[in-house]
Design an enzyme around this catalytic site. Structure first.
Site, PDB file in Angstrom:
ATOM      1  N   HIS A   1     -16.621  24.237  -7.568  1.00 52.65           N
ATOM      2  CA  HIS A   1     -17.147  23.630  -8.795  1.00 52.65           C
ATOM      3  C   HIS A   1     -16.002  23.415  -9.793  1.00 52.65           C
ATOM      4  CE1 HIS A   1     -19.874  22.822 -12.140  1.00 52.65           C
ATOM      5  NE2 HIS A   1     -19.122  23.659 -12.867  1.00 52.65           N
TER       6      HIS A   1
ATOM      7  N   SER B   1       5.504  -9.350  17.118  1.00 52.53           N
ATOM      8  CA  SER B   1       6.183  -9.541  15.839  1.00 52.53           C
ATOM      9  C   SER B   1       6.795  -8.254  15.333  1.00 52.53           C
ATOM     10  CB  SER B   1       5.200 -10.073  14.788  1.00 52.53           C
ATOM     11  OG  SER B   1       5.781 -10.057  13.492  1.00 52.53           O
TER      12      SER B   1
END
Length: 453
Positions: A438, A39
Site C-alpha cells: 500500500h 536488413s
C-alpha cells in the site's frame, strides 16, 4: 566478419525474438547456426527496431512532456544500442553466424541468399530450417494512396523528425489507438477514421465506451463507419482525405500526415516457399502444427508469420515450443499456451486476458461480473491518473476467473498477476484476499473481486 559456410545444422530466416533466441540457444548447444536477416537495420527484429520498444519509448516521453523531435533522437539512440546488443547476442557465439541478405528457398534443404552489401548470391544448406520473417503493414487499395507523399505506416511514421500538425489515422484497431494517443499527447490534432460502426467491436460495450470517452477527452476525433474513398495529394503541405459516412454522406479532411493502420500481413515476399513445398493458408500465413512444424517436417515457422497472436512474447513462447523438441525439457506445445494477456499502451493502458463478458455468455457460462472505477483506487488518486474502469468475469459455478479487463494506470503489470492466477486455476477469492502493498494499484484487485458475492 565471419566466413560463411555452405552447410549448417540450423538455418534461421529472420532476426525476430524467437529466431534470435533460438539461434543463441542452439549455438550454445554446439550446433552450427546461420541466422539470415535481410536488413542491418532489423537486427533484433520488429519489436526492438520498429514496434514495441520505439513506440513505448515515444509514448513514455510524450507522457513526460519531452518534445517530439528530441524524443525521436533519443529513440534512435536507444534502438541503435539495442540493435547492436542483439547482433552481438548471436554473432559473438563461435558457432553462430549472422548473414545479412535476402533469403529464398531453392529446395526443401537449400536456400539462396543475396548478400546485402555485395549483391552476391550464395547458397546455404541446412539440416533444419526455421522461418521467423514476421509480418508487415497491410496497405489498402485506396485511390491516390500510392501518389501521396504523406502516407505512412506504423514503421515509417516514427522515423519522421517533425511532428505532423494534422494526423489522420485510417483504421480503428489497437495500433491506430496507440498512435492516436501518442501523437495527441505530443500536440498533434488527431482524427481516427474507423470503418467499423462500433468502436473496439470485440470489447464489452462498457469497457469500449470507457476507452472512447478518455480518447475524446484527450481531443482525439473519432469517426465511426468512415470508409475512405480517395486520398488527393496536395501541394501546400496537406493532402485531402475523402471518406463517406454510414449515411453515404461524403466528407473531406485535411492531413499533413496519414497513418494507415488497417492490419498486418505475413511477410513471405520473395521467400519462394513453394520450392520447399511449405503450405500457406488463405491469408498467406504459414501453416503449422502444435509443435510449429510446417507440412515439411524439418522446417518450422515461428512468430507472426505462422498466424498466431502477433506479440513479441508469443514469439518467445514459440521459441520455448521449439526448444523443448531439442532438449531434455518437458515437451511444450501450442496446446499448453492457454489464455494470453495483452496491453494497449494508451493513457491509461488498456489490458485484457481471457473471456469478455459477452464471450462468456455466448459460451454458456453462468457468470458473476464486477466493475470498479479506477478513480476509487487510492494509488490512482496519488498518481493523479484516475481515468478508467476495471472489470472481471467469473464462473459462478466454480469461482474460476474467466476473464479480466483493466483500463487503468499500471494495468500492463496488473494483468500479468491476473493471468498467473488464471493459469494456476486459483479461485477469484485468492486475488480478492491477497495482502498487497500500500498504496498500490494491485489493491484495486481486492476491491474489484471483493464486489462479487
Amino acid at each position: 566478419m565471419k566466413s560463411i559456410h555452405s552447410s549448417y545444422d540450423a538455418l534461421i530466416i529472420g532476426f525476430g525474438k524467437g529466431g534470435k533466441t533460438l539461434a543463441a540457444y542452439l549455438a550454445n548447444q554446439g550446433w552450427t547456426v546461420a541466422l539470415v536477416e535481410q536488413s542491418p537495420l532489423m537486427y533484433g527484429g520488429t519489436c526492438i527496431n520498429i514496434a514495441c520498444i520505439p513506440t513505448k519509448f515515444l509514448i513514455h516521453n510524450a507522457e513526460m512532456g519531452v518534445p517530439y523531435p528530441e524524443s525521436i533522437g533519443e529513440k534512435d539512440q536507444l534502438i541503435a544500442a539495442l540493435r547492436q546488443r542483439n547482433f552481438n547476442l548471436v554473432d559473438q557465439s563461435p558457432n553462430a553466424t549472422v548473414i545479412t541478405g535476402k533469403a529464398a528457398f531453392v529446395s526443401p534443404h537449400q536456400v539462396s541468399v543475396r548478400l546485402a552489401d555485395t549483391a552476391e548470391e550464395i547458397r546455404i544448406e541446412a539440416e533444419r530450417i526455421f522461418i521467423n520473417t514476421g509480418a508487415s503493414p497491410l496497405i489498402p487499395a485506396i485511390p491516390g494512396i500510392g501518389q501521396s507523399q504523406r502516407v505512412f505506416t506504423s514503421t515509417t511514421l516514427i522515423q519522421e523528425t517533425q511532428l505532423p500538425n494534422e494526423l489522420v489515422i485510417i483504421g480503428g484497431g489497437y495500433i491506430a489507438l496507440e498512435f492516436a494517443g501518442m501523437y495527441a499527447q505530443y500536440g498533434a490534432t488527431v482524427t481516427i477514421l474507423d470503418r467499423s460502426t462500433r468502436f473496439l467491436p470485440h470489447e464489452d460495450r462498457d469497457m469500449a465506451d470507457a476507452v472512447r470517452s478518455v480518447l475524446l477527452a484527450q481531443g482525439i476525433r473519432i469517426e465511426q463507419g468512415a470508409s475512405v474513398d480517395e486520398i488527393i495529394p496536395g501541394h501546400t503541405g496537406q493532402d485531402t482525405v475523402v471518406y463517406h459516412t454510414p449515411e453515404k454522406e461524403q466528407q473531406q479532411i485535411q492531413a499533413s500526415a496519414i497513418l494507415v493502420a488497417t492490419g498486418r500481413q505475413p511477410y513471405t515476399e520473395g521467400l519462394n516457399l513453394s520450392a520447399a513445398g511449405v503450405e500457406q493458408d488463405a491469408k498467406g500465413y504459414i501453416k503449422v502444427n502444435e509443435l510449429l512444424q510446417t507440412n515439411v517436417p524439418h522446417i518450422w515457422a515461428m512468430g507472426d508469420v505462422n498466424g498466431g497472436p502477433q506479440f513479441t512474447y508469443i514469439s518467445l513462447d514459440d521459441f520455448r515450443i521449439i526448444r523443448s523438441q531439442f532438449s531434455n525439457l518437458d515437451r511444450h506445445t501450442l496446446l499448453d499456451r492457454g489464455q494470453v494477456a495483452f496491453s494497449l499502451f494508451i493513457s491509461p493502458p488498456f489490458s485484457h486476458v481471457g473471456l469478455r463478458e459477452h464471450e462468456a455468455q455466448t459460451k454458456g457460462y453462468r457468470t458473476q461480473v464486477a466493475t470498479l472505477p479506477a478513480a476509487s483506487i487510492t494509488r490512482a488518486q496519488v498518481l493523479k491518473e484516475t481515468a478508467g474502469l476495471l472489470k472481471c468475469v467469473v464462473d459462478a459455478d466454480t469461482n474460476q476467473i474467466l476473464g479480466c479487463t483493466l483500463f487503468c494506470a499500471n494495468s500492463s503489470e496488473l494483468i500479468n498477476l491476473v493471468q498467473l492466477a488464471m493459469r494456476a486455476r486459483f479461485a477469484y477469492t485468492v486475488l480478492r484476499d491477497t495482502i498487497y502493498t500500500h498504496p498500490s494499484m494491485s489493491e484495486g484487485l481486492n476491491d474489484l473481486f471483493g464486489k462479487l458475492k
